[in-house]
Scaffold this active site. Sequence first.
Site, PDB file in Angstrom:
ATOM      1  N   CYS B  79      -2.557 -22.799 -21.632  1.00  0.00           N
ATOM      2  CA  CYS B  79      -1.537 -21.883 -21.121  1.00  0.00           C
ATOM      3  C   CYS B  79      -1.981 -21.327 -19.760  1.00  0.00           C
ATOM      4  CB  CYS B  79      -1.252 -20.798 -22.155  1.00  0.00           C
ATOM      5  SG  CYS B  79       0.285 -19.915 -21.836  1.00  0.00           S
ATOM      6  N   HIS B 180       0.830 -24.096 -26.317  1.00  0.00           N
ATOM      7  CA  HIS B 180      -0.263 -23.651 -27.184  1.00  0.00           C
ATOM      8  C   HIS B 180      -0.519 -24.693 -28.268  1.00  0.00           C
ATOM      9  CE1 HIS B 180      -0.948 -19.577 -25.684  1.00  0.00           C
ATOM     10  NE2 HIS B 180       0.314 -19.663 -25.283  1.00  0.00           N
ATOM     11  N   GLU B 182      -2.700 -24.809 -30.455  1.00  0.00           N
ATOM     12  CA  GLU B 182      -3.082 -24.175 -31.723  1.00  0.00           C
ATOM     13  C   GLU B 182      -1.872 -23.598 -32.457  1.00  0.00           C
ATOM     14  OE1 GLU B 182      -3.399 -22.935 -28.747  1.00  0.00           O
ATOM     15  OE2 GLU B 182      -3.214 -20.743 -28.737  1.00  0.00           O
TER      16      GLU B 182
END
Lengths: 252, 206
Positions: B79, B180, B182
């Site tokens: 990011c 992102h 994750e």
Amino acid sequence: MLTKRIIPCLDVKDGRVVKGVNFVNLRDAGDPVELASIYDREGADELVFLDISASYEGRATMVEVVKQTAGEISIPFTVGGGISQVEDMTRILRAGADKVGINTAAVNNPQLISDGARRFGSQCIVVAVDAKYNEDWQEWEVYTHGGRNATGIRALEWIKRAESLGAGEILLTSMDADGTKDGFDIALTRAVSSEVTIPVIASGGAGTKEHFHDVFTEGKADAGLAATIFHYKELTIEDVKQHLRERGVEMR
Amino acid sequence: MITVIDYGMGNLHSVSKAVERLGSDVTVTSDPEQILSSAGAILPGVGAFGDAMRNLTETGLKDTVLQYARSGKPMLGICLGMQLLFSESEEYGHHQGLNLLPGKVVKFQGDYKIPHMGWNRLQFRQQSPILDGLEEGYVYFVHSFHVQVESDSHLIATTDYHQPVTAVVGHQNLYGMQFHPEKSGELGMQLLRNFLEMAKTEPVQA
């Protein structure tokens, strides 16, 4: 193209999911972490936890739930309920939530929105608004305290103000539609979505797959939130998504 | 050991948890020695570009990151962490970045919703070890600024949001993801897994 999002909402009290949940093969129907993992696997695009604990201990338990959930799921999640100061946001975001939802506290103290946005970025700050149609005004009014208190504030004005203060997203619940299963409040959702440039999550009234289609197309919502229909398996997330794909709405 | 560089910005918990779930040892740290001795480093970031560069400079971690980038060991910016790898940003003023990759961070501008928030589809632009075995799919974005790369050779994947948007970049041992990973379901975890695989092999000779 950006997809529309389907978001299940879990009400959590003292670290346990309340409201009926009717999944098979659950070890423990009240465990928010387990339910969050199931919704993640089933294709939910995001999750919302609403902490309805009334006590300090209950709130502290929520932080543990957030920590465990963050370790288990790989989709974003928002935590709302009981967040009334920046320190509360810090605690929840540090524990691993991606966004915090603020409602009553934002109405009482709008600066909380700008303080939170400055500290964590607008993308973290979801302003939740409970709105009900006011016949005298011929428009929607903001309610606080879980829908118990009328504020005398016009919803569209409030939402525009929240946006200008730095809200990153609006979680819009129609009190008129909530619990009816007759469909989302299209007029309200459309009115709000046309007023702001931040994403709008429509909530309240979902009963069928077609209701999601309506709120995304006519209502111009960016996301649709529901609780009961998913918890009771009246619809699965994949059912809804498959239907929307067939109707030409882009889904993950 | 993988390190997640802690310079006071961003959600470090979910990145480190995701790495842990993929079976790698991970530490969130601001200790230069620990970072430099790790097999792979992740530069996370949520917040404003200027604040992030200031934090990196004030903590001295800017030099650590630059040194790490030269080590040939894999480094991943996520990011804002990806945006920092580039030369400059116009986020609230004008800021110099780490200048590890040529390019510029600019604001989305147009009659559409900003931030670009939600799930969007990756389009692969070229082969890369970070994409090994993967198919195009959806990942989760949240950002109001995006990167204009100077060289298309650094562009590994894009997404479409009213224009092509830089989503994955890579050059030698350096990688960046605007979304992102994750928070991006199975595809995100696979991208992270590929990065972690690189950390298990010998450093890329720069």
